[in-house]
Write a protein that holds these residues in place. Structure first.
Motif: not given
Length: 441
Positions: A316, A341-342, A379, A381, A411
């Motif tokens: 992330a 993001r992850d 954050d 997208v 993001v």
């Protein structure tokens, strides 16, 4: 005694199979595939991302037989999710379903016309014992008729992006077995068609959308209507599940999914197994025997678990080196950082973590003329990261939609507020004179 006799016969058959397996295989002699599988087609897939790890004649249109029931299961779970039916709902049995269920030459539990059955009872007998009468009963309950249900099956298949497929009934039987009452618009000797790739795509969606299917597909044995005169033992046809009475091909981690067998389709199997945090889907189509489909599935699963591993390719907050920001217009800041993001993990061949080249796949709806427009939230997208595989065996993904769906999302790393009119005015003046000076050089 019956159980011991059944088990003894089973071991005799296995011994015979293992003996003949080393002899020349004329029907499927030396298939030209790198793993040398004794099957008409095969595919191996990362169940989390839909990335194909191995394939052989994956697009060949074949007959899936009872692997068809995975689509019936999907539509059943969907109907329950949408509150159209419920697990405890009871339903009566039509004359047609009654007739089919009495045919013990097919896989069935005997159903009575004077009894009602819960959706859960019918589902379990379909998922564990491949009961054909129960399958048609569910199709009739959900859609009003099997004809309408088949339309739903084909529509859902198209929605999933399946290719090389056609459903003509809910069970996977040949229409000849349906006593002249096959669905309208289909021929009396037709059988469902799916390629190995289409079958794996169906299994992927079933596991992604309704993972609870594994709670039932992993049951090795269960009694139907236990304690009644209709009690029947349902031994799971998936003999790779640990705990089945045969114990021939027990494979740790196998918990689904569906077998299939007809004269036209031969013997096929869609397996799923989880080991070392890796979930795999393996499809083997048209082997010469029930035992061979499990032997070849074992070879596929062994190949997967011995040669692949689950790796985190990006944490992330990762950004591509040299491309960590995007330009912003009308913002207090002229640039904004973009990051994943992850964390992103994927099953890859061991030692190939450096064989994936990342690039941004930006959403054209938010990126206009190469820039973002303020205001921007933290954050927010912006798109995703597309991965280009630079190794030798790139089989791609089950479908393009699945590939896009599993790209790492990127993001904005921070908020960018819109600049006030005065700042924008002076910025515009500055840009005007800067452009004027450049044009005069």
């Amino acid at each position: 005694m019956k159980g011991l006799l059944k088990k003894s016969i089973m071991y005799m058959l296995v011994s015979l199979f293992l003996l003949t397996a080393v002899l020349p295989h004329e029907a499927l002699a030396a298939p030209a595939n790198t793993l040398g599988l004794k099957a008409e087609s095969a595919i191996l897939v990362d169940a989390d991302t839909g990335r194909i790890l191995y394939q052989y004649k994956q697009d060949a249109p074949l007959h899936p037989a009872s692997m068809t029931k995975m689509m019936t299961e999907y539509l059943l779970f969907e109907a329950i999710k949408e509150n159209k039916i419920s697990w405890d709902q009871e339903t009566s049995i039509s004359d047609f379903v009654y007739q089919i269920s009495q045919n013990r030459a097919l896989s069935n539990v005997p159903l009575r016309k004077d009894q009602k059955y819960t959706v859960r009872e019918l589902y379990e007998s379909m998922a564990i014992y491949s009961a054909n009468g129960s399958t048609i009963a569910l199709a009739e309950l959900i859609a009003g008729s099997e004809t309408n249900f088949v339309k739903m099956m084909n529509e859902k298949g198209a929605e999933m992006g399946l290719t090389d497929f056609k459903f003509v009934n809910s069970t996977g039987l040949n229409n000849e077995d349906l006593l002249g009452q096959h669905p309208e618009g289909t021929d009396g000797n037709e059988e469902n068609v799916m390629s190995a790739k289409a079958t794996a795509t169906l299994a992927y969606h079933l596991l992604k959308d309704y993972p609870e299917v594994l709670n039932t597909s992993s049951i090795p044995v269960k009694k139907f209507r236990e304690g009644t005169t209709d009690e029947i033992q349902m031994d799971n046809w998936n003999w790779m599940i640990p705990g089945t009475m045969y114990g021939v091909y027990d494979y740790p981690g196998v918990d689904g999914l569906k077998t299939g067998s007809t004269d036209l389709g031969g013997n096929s199997f869609t397996a799923t197994a989880k080991k070392n945090d890796m979930r795999i889907i393996a499809v083997i189509m048209k082997t010469s025997s029930k035992l061979e489909r499990f032997a070849e599935t074992k070879r596929l699963l062994d190949y997967a678990f011995n040669n692949f591993e689950k790796k985190e390719l990006f944490p992330a907050g990762y950004s591509i080196e040299g491309n960590s920001t995007l330009p912003v217009v009308k913002g207090k800041e002229k640039n904004v950082g973009v990051v994943t993001r992850d964390p992103f993990t994927m099953i890859i061949k061991k030692g190939e973590e450096d064989q994936f080249e990342p690039s941004y796949d930006l959403d054209p709806a938010v990126l206009k003329d190469g820039s973002l427009t303020a205001p921007l939230e933290k954050d927010q997208v912006m798109g995703s990261i597309a991965l280009t595989y630079k190794g030798e065996e790139d089989y791609g993904y089950l479908t393009e939609a699945i590939r896009i769906m599993n790209e790492p999302v990127i993001v904005t790393a921070s908020e960018v507020k819109k600049a006030n009119w005065l700042v924008l005015l002076f910025r515009a003046i500055g840009e005007f004179f800067s452009g004027l000076l450049k044009s005069n050089k």
